[in-house]
Design a protein around this motif. Structure first.
Motif, mmCIF file in Angstrom:
data_model
loop_
_atom_site.group_PDB
_atom_site.id
_atom_site.type_symbol
_atom_site.label_atom_id
_atom_site.label_comp_id
_atom_site.label_asym_id
_atom_site.label_seq_id
_atom_site.Cartn_x
_atom_site.Cartn_y
_atom_site.Cartn_z
ATOM 1 N N PRO A 330 10.425 28.363 8.581
ATOM 2 C CA PRO A 330 10.324 27.764 9.753
ATOM 3 C C PRO A 330 9.864 26.443 9.670
ATOM 4 N N PHE A 331 9.350 25.938 8.443
ATOM 5 C CA PHE A 331 8.559 24.670 8.587
ATOM 6 C C PHE A 331 9.381 23.502 8.874
ATOM 7 N N PRO A 332 10.681 23.309 8.308
ATOM 8 C CA PRO A 332 11.210 21.928 8.940
ATOM 9 C C PRO A 332 11.260 22.002 10.438
ATOM 10 N N ALA A 333 11.651 23.032 11.025
ATOM 11 C CA ALA A 333 11.988 23.156 12.601
ATOM 12 C C ALA A 333 10.425 22.920 13.243
ATOM 13 N N GLU A 334 9.533 23.490 12.942
ATOM 14 C CA GLU A 334 8.108 23.141 13.327
ATOM 15 C C GLU A 334 7.726 21.873 13.284
ATOM 16 N N GLU A 335 7.895 21.157 11.974
ATOM 17 C CA GLU A 335 7.576 19.749 11.556
ATOM 18 C C GLU A 335 8.309 18.832 12.568
ATOM 19 N N ALA A 336 9.726 19.025 12.679
ATOM 20 C CA ALA A 336 10.425 18.306 13.410
ATOM 21 C C ALA A 336 10.041 18.117 15.087
ATOM 22 N N ALA A 337 9.489 19.381 15.578
ATOM 23 C CA ALA A 337 9.022 19.430 17.002
ATOM 24 C C ALA A 337 7.783 18.761 16.983
ATOM 25 N N ARG A 338 7.027 19.142 15.904
ATOM 26 C CA ARG A 338 5.722 18.261 15.923
ATOM 27 C C ARG A 338 5.879 16.934 15.862
ATOM 28 N N GLN A 339 6.811 15.971 15.379
ATOM 29 C CA GLN A 339 6.765 14.848 15.026
ATOM 30 C C GLN A 339 7.546 14.286 16.540
ATOM 31 N N ALA A 340 8.244 15.177 16.947
ATOM 32 C CA ALA A 340 8.865 14.634 18.238
ATOM 33 C C ALA A 340 7.898 14.339 19.428
ATOM 34 N N GLY A 341 6.963 15.077 19.199
ATOM 35 C CA GLY A 341 5.860 15.438 20.185
ATOM 36 C C GLY A 341 4.936 14.179 20.063
ATOM 37 N N TRP A 342 4.881 13.815 18.690
ATOM 38 C CA TRP A 342 4.109 12.423 18.344
ATOM 39 C C TRP A 342 4.655 11.320 19.263
ATOM 40 N N ILE A 343 6.012 11.309 19.028
ATOM 41 C CA ILE A 343 6.506 9.994 19.379
ATOM 42 C C ILE A 343 6.412 10.016 20.937
ATOM 43 N N ASP A 344 6.497 10.946 21.626
ATOM 44 C CA ASP A 344 6.131 10.917 22.870
ATOM 45 C C ASP A 344 4.801 10.731 23.363
ATOM 46 N N ALA A 345 3.695 11.066 22.667
ATOM 47 C CA ALA A 345 2.697 10.687 22.837
ATOM 48 C C ALA A 345 2.381 9.410 22.736
ATOM 49 N N ILE A 346 2.959 8.827 21.775
ATOM 50 C CA ILE A 346 2.710 7.255 21.241
ATOM 51 C C ILE A 346 3.227 6.394 22.337
ATOM 52 N N GLU A 347 4.503 6.833 22.774
ATOM 53 C CA GLU A 347 5.240 6.139 24.236
ATOM 54 C C GLU A 347 4.282 6.138 25.265
ATOM 55 N N ARG A 348 3.550 7.168 25.425
ATOM 56 C CA ARG A 348 2.660 7.203 26.687
ATOM 57 C C ARG A 348 1.690 6.170 26.829
ATOM 58 N N HIS A 349 1.096 6.089 25.343
ATOM 59 C CA HIS A 349 -0.089 5.193 24.911
ATOM 60 C C HIS A 349 0.271 3.704 25.258
ATOM 61 N N ALA A 350 1.322 3.510 24.745
ATOM 62 C CA ALA A 350 2.079 2.292 24.559
ATOM 63 C C ALA A 350 2.191 1.596 25.951
ATOM 64 N N ARG A 351 2.833 2.578 26.764
ATOM 65 C CA ARG A 351 3.452 2.103 27.979
ATOM 66 C C ARG A 351 2.237 1.721 28.842
ATOM 67 N N ARG A 352 1.141 2.704 28.836
ATOM 68 C CA ARG A 352 -0.213 2.306 29.662
ATOM 69 C C ARG A 352 -0.835 0.918 28.969
ATOM 70 N N LEU A 353 -0.831 1.086 27.822
ATOM 71 C CA LEU A 353 -1.617 -0.390 27.081
ATOM 72 C C LEU A 353 -0.861 -1.576 27.591
ATOM 73 N N LEU A 354 0.465 -1.441 27.592
ATOM 74 C CA LEU A 354 1.432 -2.542 28.131
ATOM 75 C C LEU A 354 1.247 -3.055 29.482
ATOM 76 N N GLN A 355 1.051 -1.993 30.361
ATOM 77 C CA GLN A 355 0.648 -2.006 31.826
ATOM 78 C C GLN A 355 -0.787 -2.756 31.962
ATOM 79 N N GLU A 356 -1.666 -2.219 31.179
ATOM 80 C CA GLU A 356 -3.141 -2.713 31.231
ATOM 81 C C GLU A 356 -3.225 -4.095 30.702
ATOM 82 N N GLN A 357 -2.666 -4.454 29.588
ATOM 83 C CA GLN A 357 -3.196 -5.639 28.927
ATOM 84 C C GLN A 357 -1.986 -6.338 28.627
#
Ligand SMILES: C[S@@+](CC[C@H](N)C(=O)[O-])C[C@H]1O[C@@H](n2cnc3c(N)ncnc32)[C@H](O)[C@@H]1O
Length: 416
Positions: A330-357
């Motif tokens: 199960p590891f490869p699928a779990e890892e792929a889902a985990r890493q996809a979630g990271w990209i979403d989280a980073i996108e949210r932080h980057a979007r907010r940062l871009l708006q703020e500064q």
């Protein structure tokens, strides 16, 4: 695996023996199943630190050595161990010997290894003799790290220095670590880095002596040693004020790092390595540098090491021998889902940062864009993926490229 299980202890001083018992070394693998929250076998625990060293050290060698006229830099391993495990798995000295060989045409990496225990030392010397390339300059010393620190610094001279401090127990004193980081150097920049292994179990066991009404002479000596290692008795109040051990050790690791930082003006990265069963840090890798590139690349290396560690903690399931009922891993699928979630989280932080500064600048904004969920977990690939989404949407310029991402300077695009 012999680093854990070797029975010979006769060549250890009482201080080193105490280190072994603090780290669980005396019990070694036989403690598997122990309810000590910090126990993980040493070979398993080493997966993370070795992956981190393997990723980070060549970066340091490449960058720190690039502006040296003689392209020389120095690696010092103060608690070098056996060089490799008996199954051939590389320990830190063999990993670095491979770097010395691999980078020989570009860099001159001179090495200095110290190991206290005779049997380990002999194995180490043999491993290095067989694996260091012709022409490499390296020294081994049998003895205590403290007794060879000055010699190691003299050997480093004015060259960039990377020191790996990897004891089983409490390690060098606070003043020794500060002295290394503040070593004088003729040349551009400090180019002195320390990677230190701060072992949770050693500190939790030693700290546990504080609560005992009756303390043996050895325990009192260990407590005094802890004061010297941590830079004073400040940690005692932290330990006693905490209801459970893990948060106390975490606070002590942080307090230690901050105190070294205050004396050296270094940036510090505190990298927890957690066991799977309890999610407690079993050790912290503490990295000190004065260069922003060091902070960037140690985080990248920690992220790669985290992936290797997750894989190690979730080995593929064993199928049955005839292969008829293969069990899916199960590891490869779990890892792929985990890493996809990271990209979403980073996108949210980057979007907010871009708006703020209005800008995103790396490495300055690394902590903010990765955010607490992904810092030290995600790496440049995920960061670039997230920034590329904002670029594609037309709100971030220029396009983030893989090359030079660590120096990326992006700005918000205003739409009328
Ligand atoms: C965690 S192991 C080192 C592992 C090695 N750095 C690696 O990554 O493969 C710690 C080693 O330090 C040695 N040691 C213990 N006390 C020491 C001291 N005071 N000075 C130098 N080495 C010491 C032990 O014998 C042991 O081999």
């Amino acid at each position: 695996m012999t680093i854990d299980s070797e029975p010979m202890k006769e060549d250890l001083t009482p201080e080193e023996l105490e280190d072994y018992s603090l780290s669980g070394e005396a019990g070694g693998e036989s403690q598997a199943g122990s309810d000590d929250p910090f126990f993980v076998s040493k070979k398993a625990a080493a997966v993370y630190k070795h992956k981190l060293l393997k990723t980070y050290f060549p970066k340091f060698a490449g960058k720190a050595g690039s502006t040296e006229a003689d392209k020389r830099l120095v690696y010092v391993d103060t608690h070098a161990g056996r060089g490799s495990y008996d199954d051939g798995t590389a320990g830190s000295p063999l990993l670095v010997a491979q770097d010395v060989a691999g980078m020989q045409r570009l860099r001159r990496i001179d090495c200095f290894f110290v190991e206290a225990r005779k049997s380990n030392f002999e194995h180490l010397d043999d491993v290095l003799t067989r694996n260091m390339p012709e022409g490499a300059r390296w020294h081994t010393r049998q003895g205590r790290a403290s007794d060879h620190l000055q010699e190691a610094l003299t050997f480093a001279g004015d060259s960039p220095l990377f020191m790996f401090i990897d004891p089983y127990g409490l390690g060098p004193t606070f003043d020794e670590v500060v002295m290394v980081l503040n070593r004088p150097r003729n040349g551009y920049g400090s180019k002195t880095e320390v990677l230190l292994n701060f072992i949770a179990m050693a500190f939790s066991r030693a700290g546990g002596y504080l609560r005992r009404a009756e303390k043996s002479a050895q325990q009192l000596t260990t407590l005094e040693r802890l004061d010297k290692v941590l830079g004073g008795p400040w940690w005692r109040a932290v330990y006693l004020a905490s209801e459970s051990t893990a948060p106390a050790i975490q606070e002590i690791a942080l307090g230690y790092a901050q105190r070294i930082q205050a004396k050296t003006n270094c940036s510090v990265s505190l990298i927890p390595v957690r066991d799977r069963a309890h999610n407690h840090p079993i050790y912290w890798l503490v990295h000190f540098t004065r260069h922003p590139d060091g902070v960037w690349w140690i985080r990248e290396a920690a992220a790669y090491a985290s992936e290797a560690w997750r894989r190690h903690c979730s080995p593929p399931p064993q199928g049955n021998d005839d292969g008829l009922f293969a069990v899916e891993d199960p590891f490869p699928a779990e890892e792929a889902a985990r890493q996809a979630g990271w990209i979403d989280a980073i996108e949210r932080h980057a979007r907010r940062l871009l708006q703020e500064q209005g800008t995103i600048e790396l490495p300055r904004d690394a902590q903010a864009v990765f955010g607490p969920e992904t810092f030290g977990q995600a790496w440049a690939k995920h960061l670039r993926g997230a920034l590329a989404r904002l670029h594609k949407e037309g709100i971030l310029e220029p396009k983030p490229l893989a090359d030079g991402l660590d120096k990326y300077k992006g700005r918000r695009v205003q739409h009328s």
